[in-house]
Design a protein around this motif. Structure first.
Motif, short mmCIF file in Angstrom:
data_model
loop_
_atom_site.label_atom_id
_atom_site.label_comp_id
_atom_site.label_asym_id
_atom_site.label_seq_id
_atom_site.Cartn_x
_atom_site.Cartn_y
_atom_site.Cartn_z
N ILE A 253 13.63 -116.66 -80.65
CA ILE A 253 13.44 -115.67 -79.58
C ILE A 253 12.41 -115.90 -78.84
CG2 ILE A 253 14.07 -113.69 -79.01
CD1 ILE A 253 15.92 -113.09 -81.15
N PHE B 84 22.23 -110.23 -84.74
CA PHE B 84 21.67 -110.91 -85.98
C PHE B 84 22.34 -110.54 -87.17
CE2 PHE B 84 18.24 -111.58 -83.64
CZ PHE B 84 18.09 -112.96 -84.00
N CYS C 68 15.75 -117.21 -86.33
CA CYS C 68 16.34 -116.76 -85.11
C CYS C 68 15.20 -115.89 -84.48
CB CYS C 68 17.51 -115.89 -85.40
SG CYS C 68 19.11 -116.54 -85.91
N GLY C 69 14.49 -114.88 -84.87
CA GLY C 69 13.46 -114.32 -84.51
C GLY C 69 12.14 -115.09 -83.84
N TYR D 283 10.24 -109.20 -86.24
CA TYR D 283 11.07 -108.55 -85.18
C TYR D 283 10.00 -107.59 -84.32
CZ TYR D 283 15.04 -111.20 -85.94
OH TYR D 283 15.87 -112.13 -85.99
N VAL E 100 17.56 -115.62 -90.44
CA VAL E 100 17.43 -114.52 -89.57
C VAL E 100 16.10 -114.41 -88.99
CG1 VAL E 100 17.27 -111.98 -89.61
CG2 VAL E 100 19.25 -113.15 -90.57
N VAL F 85 10.11 -107.88 -80.25
CA VAL F 85 10.06 -106.73 -79.32
C VAL F 85 8.70 -106.66 -78.38
CG1 VAL F 85 9.93 -104.28 -78.97
CG2 VAL F 85 11.54 -105.41 -80.77
N ALA G 108 16.72 -105.71 -76.90
CA ALA G 108 16.18 -105.93 -78.00
C ALA G 108 17.03 -105.46 -79.12
CB ALA G 108 14.74 -105.32 -78.17
N LEU G 109 17.43 -104.34 -79.00
CA LEU G 109 18.10 -103.76 -80.34
C LEU G 109 19.33 -104.43 -80.18
CD1 LEU G 109 17.43 -99.72 -80.09
CD2 LEU G 109 16.73 -101.69 -81.63
N ILE H 52 16.34 -101.74 -90.72
CA ILE H 52 17.00 -102.89 -90.72
C ILE H 52 16.39 -104.06 -91.81
CG2 ILE H 52 18.14 -104.84 -89.44
CD1 ILE H 52 17.98 -103.20 -86.88
N ALA I 25 24.32 -112.37 -89.70
CA ALA I 25 23.79 -112.49 -91.07
C ALA I 25 24.69 -112.10 -92.14
CB ALA I 25 22.47 -111.71 -91.23
N VAL J 286 11.96 -97.27 -82.58
CA VAL J 286 12.15 -98.58 -82.70
C VAL J 286 11.33 -99.45 -83.77
CG1 VAL J 286 11.63 -101.07 -81.62
CG2 VAL J 286 12.39 -99.07 -80.20
#
Lengths: 338, 389, 305
Positions: free
Chosen positions: A52, B18, A48-49, A184, A45, A188, B11-12, A29, B22, A22
């Motif tokens: 969340i 996104f 967004c995180g 991110y 982006v 998680v 989560a993934l 990413i 994006a 992960v």
């Protein structure tokens, strides 16, 4: 639920492998995002995180436990200020030991974030203990009051920049620690923590409190302790989001944590569905993206935003997912029904 | 174990989502370089067009557009037309940073104009500095704004200077020994100005009788003024924005506080006289220009603005006009839209004849300008004195 | 001493305005158990309606000529604003609250926050965010009594507040509509069974509460000199706290609470620090909710399973 099995070495290995995968995935990413996207989109982006984390954390208390807080911007502020302040004070010592570079930055940032989360949690505890004896609207209005008081305190603290805000000792602002990777990884972590609480024994007790507090108490559920715990965890996650936000903005000011911020968080969890973790995730993303897309509407934007909130409440008050979770089986059921 | 995996999937899945969102945004935005190769040069303006300080953004934006229209009517610069793209900040610093990022990445701005509020200029300025795009703030007077870095400029004077001007004026011209301060603690501009005033005034041998405060948006000032009434202050320094100042003047009159009010450029708006009425007469404030002692250029600006928008321009408007004009002039002198050349040209600005006076950019990227002190008489601000830096 | 008296008088006049607004909160909460967040925006709209009505009646010309605004026109302004706000209050209830009345309790609360935001932003759009000077529909006259300054505006605030309060008390205690309101507040379903038109009664409650808020809005404008579209936010919250302090659902309680909050705010601003004038309201709220959640004049109600 079956009693938890003792974890064998193999189980541990699998856990470590998954975690590594992960983390590597997020890192990968993140690299892609940095190369492939313009900074403007990268910011969205990141936002967004952060959303969340805010939404998932708030959902634990507002959705799962049914104790409505409308003052979470205050805890976000505590986390933001604490993280920023600690980061600035820690940096010299850490760079002296580890030199400069990504590793030193990561150490400083995460240590500061933990302090931020801790202090936000303490603030949550301090607010939660007296307030959580109250219910429903009263609790909501008291959290609002505390949120405003926290903001007023920052506004009157000279060492933290008063109304100008805090951006460290360097005029260029706080170091831009907030990267895709760290945001991110924390997403998680927060999602996992909240998820594990929600689906544990205590989580079911929290749901029982939401459904009927007096009945839950009659079943010997320690309602006060559980509510305060959920509130504290929720405040701590808001603190993490605050710390990430501070270092994305390279500076913070009391005005960033107004009542409107708390409303934004509530809108996120309402859109996704109160009580659903995946719903909160979707809501957080939705808010960041829509508010940005609606920017061209200028002064009509906030009117539409408020209208959207009212219409959702009337048409679909349970939100997109209600209390359900997004999972493959959900789609299977739908297919089966056809 | 099973549960763990499911949450991982969630989560993934969300991060992939996104990614999709994006990428869509990314592709519509195109590549990353901002060469400005088209027939237009984009000036990005970020301003609070909505929210409680919307009039700041709207006043400034009108004047910025007027300046750009005039440049274009005269044939543009270096063979290209200027184009203004305005994005709203809602008066929020996160939005300000977003707006500047978008102005650079999506709108492909060659240079950035904005903001009025110093805290927002700080947020936006940090983005501009990091991306090495020149930014000119029309009216952020907090010293910290241009300390952000070598790409951030401004065309107005600074709070410490303005505070010094009023302190000097109060002590030497009005001959007052004791002054009460009533500052807006939710406004960094007001705090900065009152700190500067206090320091200079005490250095000149004056005394601060009492320091009182209020918060932007407050409407009740009777408690503070009642407390001030019971001191031996001879004047009140109120470095706030015009709406509150107008109400403060009226409340003071109502409570029988007959002291002159002193203030700064935040007073400059026609609404000050509408709200303050007769109560504001006999007060003084420092400003960027005096309409009645104005240069022909300033008079033309005021007349043109009235014709175009049917209203009086404010000092903020005048500075917005100057910021855009200075920027256009710098592009002309640089001869190209290369950001480094433009930055150098901006830093090189000398004796530019603006609406608000002659503008010279100093090594700290601030404008070296003189300030004027205006006296309010019969519902009008009249020139009282000029104070050079 | 004169300074203290001055602060007290200013505090009480501010408190009277809070009391007028608090009545709307307390009546709606008494009946629907809903914090009507939009009430603070109804107050704002009331103030603006008065502003525009006075403008349409030519107050600007009169002021320039130095003529006083006639009293009967001032009453027209008051009536128009109260009528318009009453209509708005009823509309909000019909369009936004009625559809979610049977939903879980948090749904109406969030709806109320949404309506409040909507009206605030519409206000910014329609009225512009610029603060406006309130037209002097009552020409200000000042009296000085032993160093304390009282204006006729402040006296008007006390008189109007007292008159409206007595009117409301009469309405709730002595009329049919009032009796229906009290019945609905005790138990909505039982009231329905007794043949009370609950829909109409709820509308009436919103209309009355909103009209009082509009009166508060006009008095606020006169007292505080300027109005702006965000004027309702904090004022509304303080009025709500006043309602809680006095005992929510309790009409005399709202008045007592309003006066106490106004007084506390003014004294904190005058003697502690104006920076904490807003904080004191929240501190009072928290303390009262923790020590005596039923408020000063409220009665305890046991919640049953």
């Amino acid at each position: 639920m079956a009693a938890p099995d003792r974890l064998t070495t193999k189980d541990w290995l699998i856990r470590v492998a998954i975690s590594t995968a992960v983390v590597a995935g997020i890192w990968g990413i993140g690299q892609g995002v940095q190369v492939g996207l313009i900074e403007y989109v990268q910011r969205i982006v990141l936002l967004c995180g952060i959303n969340i984390i805010l939404a998932v954390g708030l959902n634990l208390i507002n959705g799962t436990t049914g104790q409505f807080s409308i003052g979470h911007a205050g805890f976000m502020a505590v986390g933001a200020y604490a993280t920023a302040f600690c980061g600035v004070k820690l940096a010299p010592a850490v760079t002296a030991a580890l030199g400069t570079g990504a590793i030193a930055d990561g150490v400083v940032f995460n240590a500061a974030l933990l302090v931020g989360a801790l202090l936000a949690g303490v603030a949550g505890l301090a607010v939660g203990v007296p307030s959580l004896r109250l219910k429903g609207d009263y609790l909501a209005i008291v959290t609002l009051g505390f949120g405003e008081i926290i903001r007023l305190l920052f506004n009157n603290t000279k060492a933290l920049g008063s109304a100008t805000g805090y951006f460290g000792d360097n005029p260029a602002g706080l170091p831009p620690y907030t990267s895709f990777f760290w945001v991110y990884v924390w997403v998680v972590v927060v999602v996992l923590i909240v998820r594990n609480i929600t689906f544990s024994q205590s989580g079911r007790s929290l749901i029982a409190i939401r459904e009927d507090e007096i009945a839950a108490e009659a079943m010997a559920t320690p309602t006060t302790r559980l509510k305060v715990t959920a509130f504290t965890v929720s405040a701590a996650t808001a603190g993490i989001a605050g710390g990430l936000f501070a270092h994305m903005q390279s500076g913070i000011r009391p005005e960033d944590f107004k009542f409107e911020k708390s409303i934004d968080m509530i809108v996120m969890i309402i859109i996704g569905g109160l009580g659903s973790i995946s719903g909160a995730v979707i809501g957080g993303i939705f808010l960041a993206v829509t508010l940005e897309l609606m920017r061209d509407l200028q002064e009509y934007r906030l009117v539409l935003y408020a209208l959207l909130l009212v219409v959702i409440m009337i048409v679909r008050p349970e939100g997109l997912l209600g209390t359900r979770e997004l999972s493959p089986s959900m789609f299977k059921k739908k297919a089966g029904a056809k | 174990m099973r549960l763990d995996r499911r949450s991982l999937i969630i989560a993934l899945a969300s991060s992939t989502l996104f990614g999709a969102v994006a990428c869509k945004g990314g592709s519509s935005g195109g590549g990353g370089s901002s060469s400005g190769g088209g027939s237009e040069i984009v000036l990005g303006h970020y301003a609070s067009m909505t929210g409680s300080t919307a009039h700041f953004g709207q006043d400034t934006d009108k004047a910025v557009r007027m300046a750009v229209d005039e440049v274009n009517a005269a044939g543009g610069v270096i063979g290209k037309k200027l184009k203004v793209v305005t994005l709203d900040t809602r008066g929020d610093s996160a939005e300000a940073a977003n707006a500047v990022t978008r102005l650079i990445d999506v709108e492909k701005s060659t240079a950035i104009l904005g903001e009025v509020a110093s805290s927002l200029s700080l947020a936006g300025g940090r983005v501009a500095q990091r991306r090495k795009i020149p930014m000119v703030s029309p009216s952020s007077t907090n010293p910290k704004v241009t300390e952000v870095g070598d790409y951030v400029f401004r065309v107005c004077f600074l709070d410490p200077f303005q505070g010094k001007v009023m302190a000097k004026f109060a002590k030497e011209t009005l001959k007052v020994e004791k002054v009460a301060i009533l500052k807006d603690v939710k406004n960094d501009y007001s705090i900065g100005l009152s700190d500067a005033f206090k320091e200079s005034f005490e250095k000149l041998g004056g005394k601060i009788a009492v320091e009182q405060s209020y918060g932007q948006g407050d409407t009740d000032f009777s408690a503070q003024l009642t407390a001030i009434k019971n001191t031996d202050a001879q004047a009140i320094f109120v470095p706030g924005y015009y709406a509150e100042v107008g109400a403060i003047a009226r409340t003071a009159e109502r409570l029988g506080v007959k002291l002159p009010l002193l203030g700064g450029d935040g007073w400059d708006a026609p609404d000050l006289f509408k709200i303050g009425g007769d109560a504001i007469n006999g007060s003084y404030f420092s400003n960027h220009f005096a309409p009645d002692a104005a240069t022909p250029k300033a008079q033309k600006f005021v007349a043109d603005f009235k014709t175009k928008y049917g209203m009086e321009p404010t000092g903020l408007g005048a500075l917005g006009y100057d910021a855009a004009a200075v920027l256009a002039d710098a592009i002309k002198r640089a001869g190209k839209t290369d950001t480094d050349a433009l930055r150098a040209a901006l830093a090189d600005t000398k004796n530019f004849e603006g609406v608000t006076g002659s503008i010279t950019i100093d090594p700290q990227r601030n404008a070296q300008k003189s300030a004027v002190v205006l006296k309010i008489e019969g519902g009008k601000a009249k020139f009282a004195a000029t104070v050079a830096p | 001493m004169s300074q203290f008296l001055q602060q007290v008088i200013n505090g009480l006049s501010l408190g009277s305005i809070y009391a007028l607004i608090a009545l709307g909160y307390t009546m709606v909460y008494g009946i629907l158990k809903l914090i009507n967040f939009a009430h603070s925006e109804v107050f704002m709209v009331g103030a603006y309606t008065g502003f525009y009505t006075a403008g349409a009646l030519g107050i600007e010309g009169m002021e320039q000529r130095g003529a006083a605004f006639p009293l009967y026109l001032a009453l027209v302004v008051l009536m128009v604003a109260m009528g318009a706000s009453a209509l708005l209050g009823v509309l909000i209830e019909r369009l936004a609250y009625r559809p979610v009345r049977s939903a879980p309790r948090l749904t109406p609360l969030i709806t109320a926050i949404g309506v409040s935001l909507l009206l605030q932003n519409l206000g910014m759009l329609v009225f512009t965010p610029n603060p406006r000077r309130y037209p002097p529909i009552i020409k200000e006259v000042r009296f000085e009594l032993g160093g304390v300054i009282v204006t006729n505006v402040k006296l008007t605030i006390f008189v109007v507040t007292l008159a409206l309060m007595l009117g409301l008390w009469y309405l709730v205690q002595r009329t049919w509509t009032g009796r229906a309101m009290r019945a609905v507040s005790v138990n909505l379903d039982a009231a329905k069974l007794m043949g009370i038109d609950t829909g109409r009664t709820i509308s009436a409650t919103f209309a009355i509460g909103s009209a009082l808020a509009a009166a508060g809005g006009i008095l606020f404008g006169l007292d505080q000199i300027t109005i702006n579209p965000l004027m309702g936010t904090l004022t509304g919250l303080k009025a709500f706290v006043a309602a809680v302090l006095g005992g929510i659902g309790n009409i005399p309680g709202a008045v007592v609470g309003g006066l106490l909050i106004g007084l506390a705010e003014q004294l904190v601003a005058g003697y502690v620090s104006p920076d904490y004038r807003d904080a004191i309201t929240f501190v009072i709220l928290i303390v009262i909710l923790i020590l005596r959640p039923e408020g000063i004049l409220g009665v305890v109600r046991q919640e049953k399973v």
